[in-house]
Design a protein around this motif. Structure first.
Motif, PDB file in Angstrom:
ATOM      1  N   GLU A  51       0.838  -1.205   0.000  1.00 28.05           N
ATOM      2  CA  GLU A  51       0.000   0.000   0.000  1.00 28.05           C
ATOM      3  C   GLU A  51       0.872   1.252   0.000  1.00 28.05           C
ATOM      4  O   GLU A  51       0.577   2.220  -0.713  1.00 28.05           O
ATOM      5  CB  GLU A  51      -0.923   0.013   1.221  1.00 28.05           C
ATOM      6  N   HIS A  52       1.943   1.241   0.775  1.00 30.92           N
ATOM      7  CA  HIS A  52       2.841   2.390   0.804  1.00 30.92           C
ATOM      8  C   HIS A  52       3.462   2.618  -0.566  1.00 30.92           C
ATOM      9  O   HIS A  52       3.549   3.752  -1.042  1.00 30.92           O
ATOM     10  CB  HIS A  52       3.931   2.189   1.864  1.00 30.92           C
ATOM     11  N   ARG A  53       3.871   1.546  -1.220  1.00 37.78           N
ATOM     12  CA  ARG A  53       4.470   1.664  -2.553  1.00 37.78           C
ATOM     13  C   ARG A  53       3.447   2.204  -3.553  1.00 37.78           C
ATOM     14  O   ARG A  53       3.745   3.080  -4.356  1.00 37.78           O
ATOM     15  CB  ARG A  53       5.002   0.293  -3.001  1.00 37.78           C
ATOM     16  N   VAL A  54       2.211   1.675  -3.511  1.00 35.93           N
ATOM     17  CA  VAL A  54       1.161   2.137  -4.419  1.00 35.93           C
ATOM     18  C   VAL A  54       0.848   3.609  -4.144  1.00 35.93           C
ATOM     19  O   VAL A  54       0.696   4.401  -5.078  1.00 35.93           O
ATOM     20  CB  VAL A  54      -0.105   1.254  -4.313  1.00 35.93           C
ATOM     21  N   LEU A  55       0.788   3.996  -2.869  1.00 35.77           N
ATOM     22  CA  LEU A  55       0.536   5.400  -2.532  1.00 35.77           C
ATOM     23  C   LEU A  55       1.657   6.286  -3.074  1.00 35.77           C
ATOM     24  O   LEU A  55       1.398   7.373  -3.602  1.00 35.77           O
ATOM     25  CB  LEU A  55       0.399   5.569  -1.021  1.00 35.77           C
ATOM     26  N   THR A  56       2.891   5.823  -2.982  1.00 34.78           N
ATOM     27  CA  THR A  56       4.019   6.577  -3.534  1.00 34.78           C
ATOM     28  C   THR A  56       3.854   6.752  -5.046  1.00 34.78           C
ATOM     29  O   THR A  56       4.077   7.838  -5.587  1.00 34.78           O
ATOM     30  CB  THR A  56       5.348   5.865  -3.218  1.00 34.78           C
ATOM     31  N   LEU A  57       3.431   5.700  -5.717  1.00 31.47           N
ATOM     32  CA  LEU A  57       3.244   5.766  -7.169  1.00 31.47           C
ATOM     33  C   LEU A  57       2.069   6.664  -7.546  1.00 31.47           C
ATOM     34  O   LEU A  57       2.122   7.384  -8.547  1.00 31.47           O
ATOM     35  CB  LEU A  57       3.070   4.358  -7.739  1.00 31.47           C
ATOM     36  N   VAL A  82      -5.767   1.111  -4.669  1.00 30.42           N
ATOM     37  CA  VAL A  82      -6.048   2.551  -4.680  1.00 30.42           C
ATOM     38  C   VAL A  82      -7.342   2.832  -3.917  1.00 30.42           C
ATOM     39  O   VAL A  82      -7.399   3.767  -3.100  1.00 30.42           O
ATOM     40  CB  VAL A  82      -6.105   3.104  -6.120  1.00 30.42           C
ATOM     41  N   HIS A  83      -8.350   2.016  -4.117  1.00 32.70           N
ATOM     42  CA  HIS A  83      -9.618   2.199  -3.402  1.00 32.70           C
ATOM     43  C   HIS A  83      -9.409   2.076  -1.892  1.00 32.70           C
ATOM     44  O   HIS A  83      -9.912   2.893  -1.110  1.00 32.70           O
ATOM     45  CB  HIS A  83     -10.650   1.177  -3.892  1.00 32.70           C
ATOM     46  N   ALA A  84      -8.654   1.064  -1.463  1.00 34.84           N
ATOM     47  CA  ALA A  84      -8.379   0.877  -0.032  1.00 34.84           C
ATOM     48  C   ALA A  84      -7.616   2.077   0.531  1.00 34.84           C
ATOM     49  O   ALA A  84      -7.896   2.528   1.655  1.00 34.84           O
ATOM     50  CB  ALA A  84      -7.585  -0.410   0.183  1.00 34.84           C
ATOM     51  N   LEU A  85      -6.687   2.624  -0.244  1.00 35.21           N
ATOM     52  CA  LEU A  85      -5.941   3.792   0.210  1.00 35.21           C
ATOM     53  C   LEU A  85      -6.844   5.011   0.364  1.00 35.21           C
ATOM     54  O   LEU A  85      -6.706   5.775   1.320  1.00 35.21           O
ATOM     55  CB  LEU A  85      -4.804   4.107  -0.766  1.00 35.21           C
TER      56      LEU A  85
END
Length: 143
Positions: A51-57, A82-85
């Motif tokens: 999740e952290h990596r996806v948020l960074t992207l 992305v939805h979970a974030l």
């Protein structure tokens, strides 16, 4: 003087309410979900490494398709992350998620700058700097 104290107390209450909103678990999960490696930064929500990596992207401006390619996951899986974030951050769109991530220190801006470069997979040879990669056959090889 009493008015200043009341104003200060109201600000503290608003800050605590905001932190409670950010730290509270999203639907179907808990903030302290055992079995996941969580990242908590500066009072932000607990995020798994992925999740952290996806948020960074997301903060780097990548589309779901680009994130899927960089992370070697499906478009649908990316959409789910992305939805979970969005739920964890309490925002309604990826632009607000990116703003929140950067302004609250949830992601490092330098990581966002490097985010477009995928990390090599294990076992994949990485050419030395200045050494050209493999050549394509003449005609592109598409027949």
């Amino acid at each position: 003087m009493l008015e200043r104290a009341v104003d200060g107390l109201q600000q503290v209450q608003e800050t605590l309410a905001g932190l409670t909103r950010v730290l509270s678990p999203g639907p179907g999960g808990s903030a302290g979900n055992p079995g996941t490696t969580a990242r908590r930064r500066a009072g932000g929500p607990a995020l798994t490494r992925r999740e952290h990596r996806v948020l960074t992207l997301v903060a780097a401006g990548l589309s779901n398709r680009e994130i899927a390619q960089v992370e070697n996951i499906s478009d649908k899986t990316t959409k789910n992350y992305v939805h979970a974030l969005l739920l964890k951050l309490g925002v309604t769109n990826r632009t607000k998620a990116a703003f929140t991530a950067l302004s609250e220190g949830l992601v490092d801006p330098r990581e966002c700058g490097r985010a477009r470069t995928p990390a090599p997979r294990a076992g994949t040879p990485v050419p030395a700097p200045g050494v050209p990669g493999p050549r394509k056959p003449p005609g592109g090889g598409n027949r």
